[in-house]
Scaffold this motif. Structure first.
Motif, PDB file in Angstrom:
ATOM      1  N   UNK A 253      32.298  35.383  35.875  1.00  0.00           N
ATOM      2  CA  UNK A 253      33.154  34.322  35.340  1.00  0.00           C
ATOM      3  C   UNK A 253      32.923  34.168  33.843  1.00  0.00           C
ATOM      4  N   UNK A 254      33.207  35.211  33.062  1.00  0.00           N
ATOM      5  CA  UNK A 254      33.013  35.116  31.611  1.00  0.00           C
ATOM      6  C   UNK A 254      34.073  34.223  30.973  1.00  0.00           C
ATOM      7  N   UNK A 255      33.813  33.807  29.750  1.00  0.00           N
ATOM      8  CA  UNK A 255      34.813  33.035  29.014  1.00  0.00           C
ATOM      9  C   UNK A 255      35.989  33.932  28.622  1.00  0.00           C
ATOM     10  N   UNK A 256      35.694  35.205  28.347  1.00  0.00           N
ATOM     11  CA  UNK A 256      36.727  36.169  27.959  1.00  0.00           C
ATOM     12  C   UNK A 256      36.540  37.455  28.750  1.00  0.00           C
ATOM     13  N   UNK A 257      37.625  37.921  29.389  1.00  0.00           N
ATOM     14  CA  UNK A 257      37.582  39.179  30.136  1.00  0.00           C
ATOM     15  C   UNK A 257      38.722  40.063  29.656  1.00  0.00           C
ATOM     16  N   UNK A 258      38.389  41.226  29.117  1.00  0.00           N
ATOM     17  CA  UNK A 258      39.387  42.188  28.656  1.00  0.00           C
ATOM     18  C   UNK A 258      39.401  43.371  29.613  1.00  0.00           C
ATOM     19  N   UNK A 259      40.552  43.609  30.231  1.00  0.00           N
ATOM     20  CA  UNK A 259      40.710  44.693  31.196  1.00  0.00           C
ATOM     21  C   UNK A 259      41.572  45.779  30.579  1.00  0.00           C
ATOM     22  N   UNK A 260      40.984  46.931  30.325  1.00  0.00           N
ATOM     23  CA  UNK A 260      41.696  48.039  29.691  1.00  0.00           C
ATOM     24  C   UNK A 260      41.918  49.164  30.691  1.00  0.00           C
ATOM     25  N   UNK A 261      43.171  49.457  30.973  1.00  0.00           N
ATOM     26  CA  UNK A 261      43.476  50.544  31.902  1.00  0.00           C
ATOM     27  C   UNK A 261      43.115  50.232  33.333  1.00  0.00           C
ATOM     28  N   UNK A 262      43.137  48.953  33.692  1.00  0.00           N
ATOM     29  CA  UNK A 262      42.840  48.526  35.065  1.00  0.00           C
ATOM     30  C   UNK A 262      44.129  47.984  35.675  1.00  0.00           C
ATOM     31  N   UNK A 263      44.521  48.548  36.810  1.00  0.00           N
ATOM     32  CA  UNK A 263      45.807  48.165  37.402  1.00  0.00           C
ATOM     33  C   UNK A 263      45.770  46.762  37.993  1.00  0.00           C
ATOM     34  N   UNK A 264      44.623  46.366  38.561  1.00  0.00           N
ATOM     35  CA  UNK A 264      44.505  45.018  39.102  1.00  0.00           C
ATOM     36  C   UNK A 264      44.615  44.945  40.610  1.00  0.00           C
ATOM     37  N   UNK A 265      43.940  45.848  41.312  1.00  0.00           N
ATOM     38  CA  UNK A 265      43.901  45.770  42.777  1.00  0.00           C
ATOM     39  C   UNK A 265      43.247  44.451  43.182  1.00  0.00           C
ATOM     40  N   UNK A 266      43.602  43.936  44.353  1.00  0.00           N
ATOM     41  CA  UNK A 266      43.116  42.624  44.785  1.00  0.00           C
ATOM     42  C   UNK A 266      41.589  42.585  44.820  1.00  0.00           C
ATOM     43  N   UNK A 267      40.968  43.725  45.157  1.00  0.00           N
ATOM     44  CA  UNK A 267      39.504  43.751  45.197  1.00  0.00           C
ATOM     45  C   UNK A 267      38.907  43.510  43.818  1.00  0.00           C
ATOM     46  N   UNK A 268      39.572  43.998  42.775  1.00  0.00           N
ATOM     47  CA  UNK A 268      39.076  43.771  41.420  1.00  0.00           C
ATOM     48  C   UNK A 268      39.355  42.339  40.974  1.00  0.00           C
ATOM     49  N   UNK A 269      40.530  41.839  41.290  1.00  0.00           N
ATOM     50  CA  UNK A 269      40.885  40.484  40.885  1.00  0.00           C
ATOM     51  C   UNK A 269      39.959  39.452  41.509  1.00  0.00           C
TER      52      UNK A 269
END
Length: 312
Positions: A253-269
């Motif tokens: 739970x960081x204050x800032x999260x930058x996701x580069x080249x990540x599609x966003x599967x539910x497991x990652x979210x």
């Protein structure tokens, strides 16, 4: 009135920030007292750090050479003994807590409540299920101590400024000999710890190789951020598995999260849904990550990340 005992997580003389998050959860019970138990070979330094957490009533230190390494089967009998007189025993929902607290619950003859994310009453809690897609309300037995792990991503760290008393305790619990410490293997990095970092830059499968991950490391260093990765990047061998973020990795739970080249599967979210601000960079405008991102940029990460770093 509730009395809460929190098992401190620490390593190499440093208290893990997850302990302060457990204090916040305990405070939601409005208890009579919140005490912290430090099990160590020499816990003076850790105890001093725990004593500074606001809301802590006292810190109990039980030094024993057998506690030099955090082996759950060795620590659990001591926690169970120290828990006498307490209504609740909390530990963080980290690798440490997930290993230790079920053993404590078994010794106390009760069921564990896992991943507490909200407190409804002294024995009623909310916890996530189905990879965080649903939240259920559970009620713990009132005739036994409540043993629970705290979902640290759901709670802020309690503030500093406390001045709790530090006491020593001599625990007489019989320690098992069937489990012994062999070795500890851990990655070494000058970057912030992924679990507790305020800023995280993560890369996904789109990086293409371990060598290409260098642009993620470079941006993270510029920001003073930790580095994370999707499961796809870990499975492809781009980075070690301790950097994995998500349901089967680290819940953060960081204050800032930058996701580069990540599609966003539910497991990652599942692993990032409590982040303060989510920034998504992906060349696929339909990527699921954009549905949860606060800021989204459609484009080639190999162009965007260097440009962003240069601007910084």
């Amino acid at each position: 009135m509730s009395r809460v005992l929190i098992v401190a997580e620490h390593l190499n003389g440093q208290l893990n920030a997850a302990t302060a998050r457990c204090v916040s959860c305990a405070a939601a019970l409005a208890p009579e007292t919140i005490d912290v138990l430090v099990l160590s070979a020499d816990g003076a330094a850790v105890a001093a750090q725990a004593a500074r957490i606001a809301g802590v009533g006292k810190v109990v230190v039980a030094d024993n050479a057998a506690n030099a390494q955090a082996v759950a089967q060795v620590l659990a009998p001591q926690v169970a003994e120290a828990a006498a007189g307490y209504s609740h025993v909390f530990g963080p929902s980290t690798t440490f807590g997930k290993d230790l607290m079920p053993c404590v619950a078994a010794l106390l003859g009760t069921a564990q409540v896992s991943d507490v994310m909200a407190v409804e009453a002294s024995h009623v809690f909310k916890r996530p299920i189905y990879a965080g897609n649903a939240v259920i309300t559970v009620q713990a037995p009132t005739d036994k101590p409540v043993v629970a792990t705290v979902r640290t991503a759901s709670w802020p760290a309690a503030a500093d400024g406390g001045n709790a008393a530090v006491e020593t305790a001599s625990l007489s619990a019989t320690l098992p000999t069937h489990t012994r410490f062999v070795s500890l293997q851990q990655g070494k990095s000058d970057r912030p710890d992924l679990q507790s970092a305020a800023k995280v830059v993560s890369g996904g499968r789109a990086l293409g190789s371990a060598e290409n991950f260098a642009i993620v490391y470079s941006l993270a260093d510029k920001l003073g951020a930790a580095v994370g990765a999707s499961r796809a990047a870990v499975d492809a061998g781009y980075v070690p598995n301790e950097l994995q973020v998500g349901q089967t990795g680290k819940i953060i739970a960081p204050e800032l999260y930058i996701a580069a080249g990540i599609s966003g599967a539910i497991q990652h979210l599942t692993g990032i849904k409590d982040a303060g601000t989510i920034v998504a960079i992906n060349k696929d405008a339909e990527a699921p990550i954009f549905e949860v991102a606060d800021y989204g940029l459609v484009g080639d990460l190999f162009q965007i990340l260097p440009e962003l770093e240069k601007a910084l």
